[in-house]
Scaffold this motif. Structure first.
Motif, mmCIF file in Angstrom:
data_model
loop_
_atom_site.group_PDB
_atom_site.id
_atom_site.type_symbol
_atom_site.label_atom_id
_atom_site.label_comp_id
_atom_site.label_asym_id
_atom_site.label_seq_id
_atom_site.Cartn_x
_atom_site.Cartn_y
_atom_site.Cartn_z
ATOM 1 N N MET A 1 0.849 -1.197 0.000
ATOM 2 C CA MET A 1 0.000 0.000 0.000
ATOM 3 C C MET A 1 0.885 1.247 0.000
ATOM 4 S SD MET A 1 -3.581 -0.505 0.994
ATOM 5 C CE MET A 1 -4.536 -2.006 1.123
ATOM 6 N N ARG A 2 0.906 1.946 -1.096
ATOM 7 C CA ARG A 2 1.865 3.034 -1.299
ATOM 8 C C ARG A 2 1.486 4.303 -0.545
ATOM 9 N NH1 ARG A 2 1.601 3.233 -7.581
ATOM 10 N NH2 ARG A 2 3.377 4.656 -7.453
ATOM 11 N N LEU A 3 0.240 4.407 -0.117
ATOM 12 C CA LEU A 3 -0.206 5.607 0.605
ATOM 13 C C LEU A 3 -0.738 5.258 1.992
ATOM 14 C CD1 LEU A 3 -2.077 7.388 -2.345
ATOM 15 C CD2 LEU A 3 0.229 7.861 -1.513
ATOM 16 N N GLN A 4 -0.307 4.133 2.509
ATOM 17 C CA GLN A 4 -0.817 3.665 3.791
ATOM 18 C C GLN A 4 -0.627 4.711 4.880
ATOM 19 O OE1 GLN A 4 -2.309 0.534 4.271
ATOM 20 N NE2 GLN A 4 -2.918 1.458 6.211
ATOM 21 N N ARG A 19 -12.394 11.793 -9.398
ATOM 22 C CA ARG A 19 -13.050 10.587 -8.876
ATOM 23 C C ARG A 19 -12.102 9.388 -8.948
ATOM 24 N NH1 ARG A 19 -18.630 9.288 -8.660
ATOM 25 N NH2 ARG A 19 -19.044 7.053 -8.463
ATOM 26 N N ALA A 20 -11.503 9.200 -10.112
ATOM 27 C CA ALA A 20 -10.581 8.078 -10.277
ATOM 28 C C ALA A 20 -9.408 8.185 -9.312
ATOM 29 C CB ALA A 20 -10.090 8.024 -11.717
ATOM 30 N N SER A 21 -8.952 9.407 -9.059
ATOM 31 C CA SER A 21 -7.838 9.619 -8.138
ATOM 32 C C SER A 21 -8.229 9.269 -6.706
ATOM 33 C CB SER A 21 -7.361 11.070 -8.220
ATOM 34 O OG SER A 21 -6.869 11.364 -9.507
ATOM 35 N N ALA A 22 -9.422 9.665 -6.310
ATOM 36 C CA ALA A 22 -9.886 9.343 -4.964
ATOM 37 C C ALA A 22 -9.938 7.832 -4.756
ATOM 38 C CB ALA A 22 -11.261 9.961 -4.725
ATOM 39 N N LEU A 23 -10.474 7.115 -5.731
ATOM 40 C CA LEU A 23 -10.574 5.660 -5.617
ATOM 41 C C LEU A 23 -9.190 5.009 -5.633
ATOM 42 C CD1 LEU A 23 -13.632 5.090 -7.988
ATOM 43 C CD2 LEU A 23 -13.610 4.996 -5.483
ATOM 44 N N ALA A 24 -8.294 5.534 -6.472
ATOM 45 C CA ALA A 24 -6.938 4.982 -6.533
ATOM 46 C C ALA A 24 -6.205 5.184 -5.216
ATOM 47 C CB ALA A 24 -6.162 5.628 -7.674
ATOM 48 N N CYS A 25 -6.375 6.349 -4.605
ATOM 49 C CA CYS A 25 -5.702 6.628 -3.329
ATOM 50 C C CYS A 25 -6.248 5.748 -2.213
ATOM 51 C CB CYS A 25 -5.835 8.103 -2.977
ATOM 52 S SG CYS A 25 -4.858 9.217 -4.021
ATOM 53 N N VAL A 26 -7.554 5.516 -2.218
ATOM 54 C CA VAL A 26 -8.141 4.613 -1.223
ATOM 55 C C VAL A 26 -7.573 3.204 -1.386
ATOM 56 C CG1 VAL A 26 -10.274 3.459 -0.520
ATOM 57 C CG2 VAL A 26 -10.265 5.923 -0.877
ATOM 58 N N ARG A 27 -7.466 2.746 -2.621
ATOM 59 C CA ARG A 27 -6.916 1.403 -2.865
ATOM 60 C C ARG A 27 -5.482 1.283 -2.371
ATOM 61 N NH1 ARG A 27 -9.699 1.991 -7.868
ATOM 62 N NH2 ARG A 27 -7.762 2.604 -8.913
ATOM 63 N N GLU A 28 -4.761 2.408 -2.359
ATOM 64 C CA GLU A 28 -3.365 2.397 -1.903
ATOM 65 C C GLU A 28 -3.233 2.679 -0.416
ATOM 66 O OE1 GLU A 28 -0.814 1.362 -3.416
ATOM 67 O OE2 GLU A 28 -1.620 1.164 -5.442
ATOM 68 N N ASP A 221 -4.901 6.164 -17.047
ATOM 69 C CA ASP A 221 -3.568 6.536 -17.522
ATOM 70 C C ASP A 221 -2.963 7.641 -16.656
ATOM 71 O OD1 ASP A 221 -3.540 4.833 -19.820
ATOM 72 O OD2 ASP A 221 -4.786 6.278 -20.892
ATOM 73 N N ILE A 222 -3.807 8.383 -15.968
ATOM 74 C CA ILE A 222 -3.362 9.555 -15.205
ATOM 75 C C ILE A 222 -3.138 9.234 -13.735
ATOM 76 C CG2 ILE A 222 -3.885 11.953 -14.640
ATOM 77 C CD1 ILE A 222 -3.548 11.315 -17.676
ATOM 78 N N THR A 223 -4.004 8.410 -13.148
ATOM 79 C CA THR A 223 -3.950 8.204 -11.698
ATOM 80 C C THR A 223 -2.655 7.577 -11.188
ATOM 81 O OG1 THR A 223 -5.220 6.143 -11.954
ATOM 82 C CG2 THR A 223 -6.451 8.152 -11.394
ATOM 83 N N PRO A 224 -1.969 6.693 -11.936
ATOM 84 C CA PRO A 224 -0.707 6.175 -11.392
ATOM 85 C C PRO A 224 0.328 7.267 -11.129
ATOM 86 C CG PRO A 224 -1.476 4.759 -13.160
ATOM 87 C CD PRO A 224 -2.349 5.985 -13.179
ATOM 88 N N GLN A 225 0.359 8.293 -11.992
ATOM 89 C CA GLN A 225 1.296 9.395 -11.774
ATOM 90 C C GLN A 225 0.896 10.206 -10.549
ATOM 91 O OE1 GLN A 225 4.173 10.050 -13.918
ATOM 92 N NE2 GLN A 225 4.600 11.002 -11.959
ATOM 93 N N LEU A 226 -0.410 10.386 -10.351
ATOM 94 C CA LEU A 226 -0.901 11.119 -9.186
ATOM 95 C C LEU A 226 -0.530 10.383 -7.904
ATOM 96 C CD1 LEU A 226 -3.556 11.334 -7.050
ATOM 97 C CD2 LEU A 226 -2.424 13.394 -7.851
ATOM 98 N N VAL A 227 -0.752 9.076 -7.871
ATOM 99 C CA VAL A 227 -0.394 8.282 -6.694
ATOM 100 C C VAL A 227 1.106 8.393 -6.422
ATOM 101 C CG1 VAL A 227 -0.206 5.931 -5.776
ATOM 102 C CG2 VAL A 227 -2.328 6.685 -6.878
ATOM 103 N N TYR A 228 1.912 8.317 -7.469
ATOM 104 C CA TYR A 228 3.366 8.452 -7.317
ATOM 105 C C TYR A 228 3.730 9.791 -6.681
ATOM 106 C CZ TYR A 228 8.126 9.627 -8.831
ATOM 107 O OH TYR A 228 9.431 10.054 -8.868
ATOM 108 N N LEU A 229 3.129 10.876 -7.160
ATOM 109 C CA LEU A 229 3.476 12.204 -6.646
ATOM 110 C C LEU A 229 3.025 12.408 -5.197
ATOM 111 C CD1 LEU A 229 2.701 14.378 -9.797
ATOM 112 C CD2 LEU A 229 4.955 13.816 -8.861
ATOM 113 N N LEU A 230 1.964 11.729 -4.791
ATOM 114 C CA LEU A 230 1.498 11.836 -3.412
ATOM 115 C C LEU A 230 2.244 10.885 -2.476
ATOM 116 C CD1 LEU A 230 -2.368 12.088 -3.998
ATOM 117 C CD2 LEU A 230 -0.864 13.909 -3.171
#
Length: 250
Positions: A1-4, A19-28, A221-230
């Motif tokens: 979990m990258r954002l645990q 929306r996609a970013s919120a769900l991606a961050c929750v998954r991480e 295509d966008i959310t993985p970069q967002l997760v990386y930056l956070l």
């Protein structure tokens, strides 16, 4: 979990990239506070992610932004996603259209950062951790000019400048600030613009034609970069305009 364990607030989380970013961050593993001006969209989002918190918020309302910041625990990450795409040249942009885009695209991110940074900085100093602010910019900005994107490109160029200024001011305190610059993404906002065109079929073809990869980007295509930056994976990345544009800018 990258954002645990990280607490992250996302604006314009009701649909599209937000929306996609919120769900991606929750998954991480993040604790996500999803905000949007549309309560119905937030209700739909909350039904998809257990434990995700939602708040109705208009980032154009400075008092509401300040009140939210006063009621929430300090954040680890902030994604300023809210924005508007105005269609037209300078001749199509009257002062009302100019003021709206500047207020939402630039001042919205300014209000959020100014309200939430003090808490982020205090938490970082207390815990020895780091913090990340990500501002939504665009390839249509200081990176590249596009027809009929006059005020949109102007405001997104300002967002990139603001990002670099914040990064420079707080780098020594461990705060990172970067701008995410997507290409043309297949979102409800884009679909509305295509539908409102004189020839929607040709409009879609034109959007695709300017993408060297031959397709529109998807939110995934966008959310993985967002997760990386956070995440802490980007701990040495700050002040950057990160392009995820399918090669348009080359």
């Amino acid at each position: 979990m990258r954002l645990q364990g990280k607490s992250i607030l996302i604006t314009a989380a009701g649909q599209g990239i937000g929306r996609a970013s919120a769900l991606a961050c929750v998954r991480e593993g993040a604790q996500v506070i999803a905000t949007d001006i549309d309560a119905t969209l937030l209700e739909s989002l909350a039904s998809e992610a257990q434990g995700l918190a939602t708040r109705v918020l208009d980032v154009r309302d400075g008092a509401a932004v300040a009140a939210l910041a006063a009621t929430l625990p300090a954040l680890d990450g902030l994604f300023n996603c809210a924005g508007h795409v105005h269609d037209g040249s300078i001749l199509d942009c009257d002062e009302a259209a100019w003021d709206f885009s500047v207020d939402l695209n630039v001042k919205g991110a300014y209000r959020m950062a100014r309200a939430f940074l003090p808490g982020m900085l205090e938490k970082m100093a207390r815990t020895g951790g780091s913090g990340s602010v990500v501002n939504m910019a665009s390839m249509a900005s200081s990176v590249k000019g596009f027809p009929r994107r006059f005020v949109y490109g102007t405001t997104k160029a300002a967002v990139i400048g603001m990002t670099k200024a914040i990064a420079a001011d707080f780098a020594r305190q461990g705060l990172r600030c970067n701008a995410l610059c997507p290409g043309t993404v297949d979102t409800p906002s884009l679909r509305q613009r295509i539908a409102s065109a004189a020839d929607p079929i040709q409009a879609q073809k034109d959007f695709i034609a300017r993408q060297p990869m031959g397709r529109l980007a998807t939110v995934d295509d966008i959310t993985p970069q967002l997760v990386y930056l956070l995440s802490d994976e980007s701990r040495f990345v700050t002040g950057q305009a990160i392009l995820v544009d399918g090669g348009v800018s080359i």
